[in-house]
Design an enzyme around this catalytic site. Structure first.
Site, mmCIF file in Angstrom:
data_model
loop_
_atom_site.group_PDB
_atom_site.id
_atom_site.type_symbol
_atom_site.label_atom_id
_atom_site.label_comp_id
_atom_site.label_asym_id
_atom_site.label_seq_id
_atom_site.Cartn_x
_atom_site.Cartn_y
_atom_site.Cartn_z
ATOM 1 N N CYS A 87 6.538 -3.716 0.123
ATOM 2 C CA CYS A 87 6.729 -5.117 -0.272
ATOM 3 C C CYS A 87 8.210 -5.412 -0.541
ATOM 4 O O CYS A 87 9.016 -5.466 0.371
ATOM 5 C CB CYS A 87 5.845 -5.440 -1.469
ATOM 6 S SG CYS A 87 5.633 -7.216 -1.764
ATOM 7 N N HIS A 180 0.751 -3.242 0.339
ATOM 8 C CA HIS A 180 0.842 -2.233 -0.714
ATOM 9 C C HIS A 180 -0.179 -1.117 -0.500
ATOM 10 O O HIS A 180 -1.314 -1.211 -0.987
ATOM 11 C CB HIS A 180 0.590 -2.862 -2.084
ATOM 12 C CG HIS A 180 1.650 -3.790 -2.560
ATOM 13 N ND1 HIS A 180 2.786 -3.348 -3.220
ATOM 14 C CD2 HIS A 180 1.753 -5.138 -2.496
ATOM 15 C CE1 HIS A 180 3.545 -4.390 -3.536
ATOM 16 N NE2 HIS A 180 2.949 -5.485 -3.108
ATOM 17 N N GLU A 182 -0.205 1.531 -2.039
ATOM 18 C CA GLU A 182 -0.393 2.148 -3.359
ATOM 19 C C GLU A 182 -1.490 1.477 -4.180
ATOM 20 O O GLU A 182 -1.885 1.984 -5.251
ATOM 21 C CB GLU A 182 0.912 2.132 -4.160
ATOM 22 C CG GLU A 182 1.398 0.756 -4.604
ATOM 23 C CD GLU A 182 2.316 0.074 -3.611
ATOM 24 O OE1 GLU A 182 3.157 -0.729 -4.044
ATOM 25 O OE2 GLU A 182 2.176 0.323 -2.398
#
Length: 240
Positions: A87, A180, A182
């Site tokens: 991002c 993302h 994550e």
């Protein structure tokens, strides 16, 4: 493997990526930009992670650490180190490599379909040997209002309906992702707690309920992050 992380938000847990690092037992060091902009030498790391943030890369007048951070990222790329930007991190890599970062037409928040450019690009994306789960279509978690240009010399990898540039690869080991990987439940919970005011009505903005109900997407996000980190692990081994 020595992993260094540039972290911009206090409550960023690194999510799936942090879990992968802990399970592998690798050394993780961090620069906490919200506390102190201290950067070590690129030679002391094997992999650089540049995480997300609520700021924009063009807000240098507001954030004094942005210029030195960009210089550190530039030196790390020039040193030939593998780099992953998520991002805001991807936007920073893009700008460092000469691409412009601007407001996207739409804010994109929640789980959205990401499409691969494989078969559409003359640069043979398949030669990068990125994880198979990233092709040809998957669901990624988004939370952004800015977008980046694909920098010169980089290969465009992904797109979404709301954002034409979702990812790029530079020099075979510098990866910028607008989404993302994550994102796990705790990571998303922290983000909503801190930035939930952005969950307003919008064409590509999902509600908190819509975000949390997607159990299968959380699982696929974990699988994507782990496959991606395995890919970077192999890149680091090739350097040694």
């Amino acid at each position: 493997m020595r992993i260094h992380c540039l972290q911009h938000l206090k409550n960023d847990t690194l999510g799936n990526i942090g879990t992968w690092i802990a399970e592998r037992g690798y050394k993780l060091t961090k620069t906490l930009l919200y506390e102190d902009a201290f950067f070590s030498a690129p030679e002391k790391l094997d992999l650089l992670l540049i995480m997300g943030g609520t700021m924009s890369v063009y807000q240098e007048d507001k954030y004094s650490w942005l210029k030195p951070e960009k210089e550190f990222v530039r030196k790390t790329i020039e040193a030939g180190k593998p780099v992953l930007g998520s991002c805001f991190g991807a936007q920073m890599i893009a700008e460092v490599l000469g691409g412009k970062v601007t407001k996207n037409r739409y804010k994109e928040i929640g789980w959205h379909t990401v499409r691969s450019m494989e078969g559409k690009s003359p640069s043979k994306i398949e030669s990068s040997k990125l994880p198979a789960c990233m092709f040809p279509e998957f669901t990624g978690f988004m939370w952004h209002g800015d977008t980046f240009e694909i920098p010169a010399g980089a290969v465009k990898l992904f797109e979404s309906e709301a954002c034409p540039n979702q990812g790029f690869l530079y020099n075979g080991k510098v990866l910028g992702l607008q989404f993302h990987p994550e994102a796990n439940r705790q990571w998303v919970r922290n983000l909503i707690r801190d930035s939930g005011h952005e969950l307003v009505q919008g064409k590509y903005i999902q509600s908190e309920k819509e975000i949390y109900i997607q159990e299968s997407f959380f699982e696929s996000s974990r699988n994507l992050a782990f496959s991606l980190m395995d890919w970077f692990e192999e890149k680091c081994r090739q350097r040694n």
